[in-house]
Design a protein around this motif. Structure first.
Motif, short mmCIF file in Angstrom:
data_model
loop_
_atom_site.label_atom_id
_atom_site.label_comp_id
_atom_site.label_asym_id
_atom_site.label_seq_id
_atom_site.Cartn_x
_atom_site.Cartn_y
_atom_site.Cartn_z
N UNK A 293 4.67 40.93 35.20
CA UNK A 293 5.19 41.00 33.84
C UNK A 293 6.27 39.93 33.70
N UNK A 294 6.15 39.14 32.62
CA UNK A 294 7.12 38.06 32.43
C UNK A 294 8.07 38.45 31.30
N UNK A 295 9.36 38.54 31.61
CA UNK A 295 10.36 38.91 30.61
C UNK A 295 11.37 39.88 31.20
N UNK A 299 10.94 45.77 26.42
CA UNK A 299 9.46 45.76 26.34
C UNK A 299 8.89 45.47 27.73
N UNK A 300 9.50 44.53 28.44
CA UNK A 300 9.04 44.22 29.81
C UNK A 300 9.18 45.45 30.70
N UNK A 301 10.29 46.18 30.53
CA UNK A 301 10.49 47.39 31.36
C UNK A 301 9.40 48.42 31.06
N UNK A 302 9.05 48.54 29.78
CA UNK A 302 7.99 49.50 29.42
C UNK A 302 6.65 49.07 30.01
N UNK A 317 8.13 41.92 38.32
CA UNK A 317 8.69 41.46 37.06
C UNK A 317 9.41 40.14 37.32
N UNK A 318 9.04 39.14 36.55
CA UNK A 318 9.60 37.80 36.72
C UNK A 318 10.59 37.57 35.60
N UNK A 319 11.86 37.33 35.93
CA UNK A 319 12.84 37.07 34.87
C UNK A 319 13.71 35.88 35.28
N UNK A 320 13.95 35.00 34.32
CA UNK A 320 14.58 33.72 34.68
C UNK A 320 16.10 33.81 34.88
N UNK A 321 16.72 34.89 34.39
CA UNK A 321 18.15 35.07 34.66
C UNK A 321 18.33 36.14 35.74
N UNK A 394 -1.57 39.46 34.00
CA UNK A 394 -0.25 38.90 33.69
C UNK A 394 0.10 39.31 32.27
N UNK A 395 1.27 39.94 32.12
CA UNK A 395 1.65 40.47 30.80
C UNK A 395 2.86 39.69 30.28
N UNK A 396 2.68 39.13 29.08
CA UNK A 396 3.74 38.31 28.48
C UNK A 396 4.62 39.22 27.63
N UNK A 397 5.88 39.36 28.00
CA UNK A 397 6.80 40.22 27.25
C UNK A 397 8.05 39.40 26.93
#
Ligand code: FAD
Ligand code: SF4
Ligand code: SF4
Length: 483
Positions: A293-295, A299-302, A317-321, A394-397
């Motif tokens: 999951x990207x974000x 919404x990403x957590x859901x 879960x991929x998050x840039x920060x 892959x889920x875009x969130x």
């Protein structure tokens, strides 16, 4: 009588019990159990009854929190319910899904040192008790006023306005393109956070009060906004924001890369007992797959937590920060971690790998730079730090923007902001079209249920005031159209 309040010094904070993570992973039921009445009384009694209650100031609805906490502590639950429901159309929903750590509880003065009063859980307890004891009544009017209003969108903004206007005696017609009432509360937010029946019992009360729902009716396609304006003395647009932000890069169009809301809606429909094509075909089903999951928002957590429950092999879960800088609620991150989700902080996708379908995400490590003009730290890629994450779903969130409403409604006079949200006069909630008002996410941008309720209530009050002014100036006002 001894003071029942100020017990925070003696009584530790107790949150409602969470179901065990292993059990949670196996179903879509809510994860928190209810307070019993003695827990609710005790926890409410921790409040110090501040003269200037910061909790109330930071609740978007300015709920009279100290008063209903005191009434709960004294066991006067029916009065607590009356006070709580005076400012909030759906307290049991807010009690479940408000990010309290950023709102009321995060600003409770005893937070420092003693941990905040569990305001959300007590709010939920009060209204769930009120439902169980039959104190919750439909928002029916004392008398009809013979006028009709139209509301586009059956999400929390539209529903709050519907309840308020119906109480004033208007014939209220709510139009929604979906087949169910609730907006994102039914098709976005998963049932492990908000049981669908909680939303449906509110629908029933509105119907019992006489609110008419026109489902499967898309304004702009099935009925024009013009026709709606002819039918009703005033119209409220509460259509939310639904255009998913996209992500580019090599391989971004590969099968197996899906939008968050498509994934969540399919899952929610399945929970509601529908047959869902995308689910039956496997396209939107995480079972047995490596999910990325990207974000980093709610919404990403859901999405990650839904994927776990669908039986994914692994969920990342991929998050840039980093964790401290993510927009999602910390409570939800903790819940996700307990349920087995792996977070890859400071990581951004660069490319999607695979031939016929996605098989993985090539990502790069990021580091946080200096704050930009908005005060947020910028993010920079770390050279040579590429790595690959396996991913067959892959889920875009990445968030949502508004659709082009002036085009969809063929109403160029509906002005929009540079973010595409509807422009309204912030005192009157009226758009550029006389008698057409707007509220909720479509004005604010993607936000929260509690803010949509607040806007729906305020817009309803403004609609009522405007209709009164029109009546004075141009009596007789257009009468209710026959449906
Ligand atoms: P919506 O709830 O979006 O409702 C709009 C309605 O308008 C929809 O039913 C739609 O079908 C209808 N509509 C749109 N266009 C038309 C048309 N042309 N004709 C007819 N009908 C139309 N908030 C929280 O407070 N807590 C949370 O935990 C939380 N989790 C979330 C999880 C997800 C996955 C998402 C996406 C959002 C979440 N939110 C959460 C945000 C919250 O759901 C929204 O802020 C809130 O629902 C906005 O309310 P609204 O009434 O403005 O719009
Ligand atoms: Fe807190 Fe939300 Fe309830 Fe307000 S509505 S008191 S912010 S849980
Ligand atoms: Fe009670 Fe905390 Fe609100 Fe003060 S800030 S009134 S202690 S809940």
């Amino acid at each position: 009588m001894a003071n029942r309040m100020l017990q925070f010094v003696n009584l530790p904070q107790q949150t409602p019990q969470k179901r065990d993570a292993t059990a949670r992973r196996a179903d879509f039921s809510e994860i928190y159990t209810d307070f019993d009445s003695s827990q609710a009384r005790q926890q409410a009694s921790r409040c110090s009854q501040c003269g200037v209650p910061f909790c109330q100031a930071h609740c978007p609805l300015h709920n009279n929190i100290p008063d209903w906490l005191k009434l709960t502590a004294e066991g006067r639950l029916e009065e607590a319910y009356e006070v709580s429901s005076a400012t909030n159309n759906f307290p049991e929903i807010c009690g479940r899904i408000c990010p309290q750590d950023r709102l009321c509880e995060g600003n409770c003065v005893i937070e420092k040192g003693f941990e905040s009063v569990t305001i959300g859980a007590v709010e939920r307890f009060i209204t769930d008790t009120a439902f169980a004891r039959g104190w919750v009544r439909p928002p029916a009017p004392l008398a009809e006023n013979g006028l009709s209003v139209g509301i586009v969108g059956a999400g929390p903004g539209g529903l709050a306005a519907a309840g308020q206007l119906r109480r004033q005696g208007y014939a209220v017609h709510v139009y929604d393109r979906y087949d169910r009432v609730g907006g994102l509360m039914i098709y976005g937010i998963p049932s492990f956070k908000l049981d669908k029946q909680i939303v449906q019992r509110r629908q029933l009360l509105l119907e019992q009060a006489g609110v008419v729902f026109h489902l499967n009716t898309e304004i702009g396609r099935d009925v024009t906004l013009d026709a709606l304006r002819d039918r009703h003395v005033a119209v409220l647009l509460a259509t939310g924001v639904y255009r998913a932000r996209e992500i580019g890069g090599p391989g971004a169009g590969l099968p197996g890369i899906v939008k968050a809301l498509d994934f969540l809606t399919a899952s929610n429909r399945k929970v509601l007992g529908d047959t869902v094509a995308g689910f039956e075909s496997g396209e939107l089903d995480a079972a047995g797959r490596d999910v990325v999951v990207i974000g980093g928002g709610d919404t990403a957590m859901d999405c990650v937590r839904t994927a776990v429950r669908q039986g994914a092999r692994a969920v990342r879960c991929l998050y840039r920060r980093d964790r401290a800088n993510m927009p999602g609620s910390m409570r939800e991150v903790k819940n996700a971690e307990e349920e087995g989700v792996e977070f890859l902080w400071l990581s951004a996708p660069e490319a999607f790998l695979g031939d016929a379908a996605v098989t993985g995400v090539r990502a790069v490590r990021m580091h946080l730079g200096l704050p930009d003009s908005s005060g947020r730290q910028s993010v920079e890629p770390v050279e040579g730090s590429h790595f690959t994450v396996p991913g067959t779903l892959v889920i875009k969130a990445l968030g949502f923007d508004p659709e082009d409403l002036p085009a969809a409604f063929a109403e160029p006079a509906l002005a929009v902001t540079r973010w595409g949200t509807l422009k309204v006069d912030h005192r009157t909630f009226m758009t550029g079209l006389p008698g057409v008002f707007a509220a909720g996410d479509i004005v604010r941008g993607a936000s929260l249920v509690v803010w949509a309720i607040r806007d729906g209530r305020d817009a309803a009050a403004q609609m009522h005031a405007w209709i009164g002014q029109v009546a004075e100036q141009t009596a007789p006002v257009p009468q209710m159209a026959a449906e």
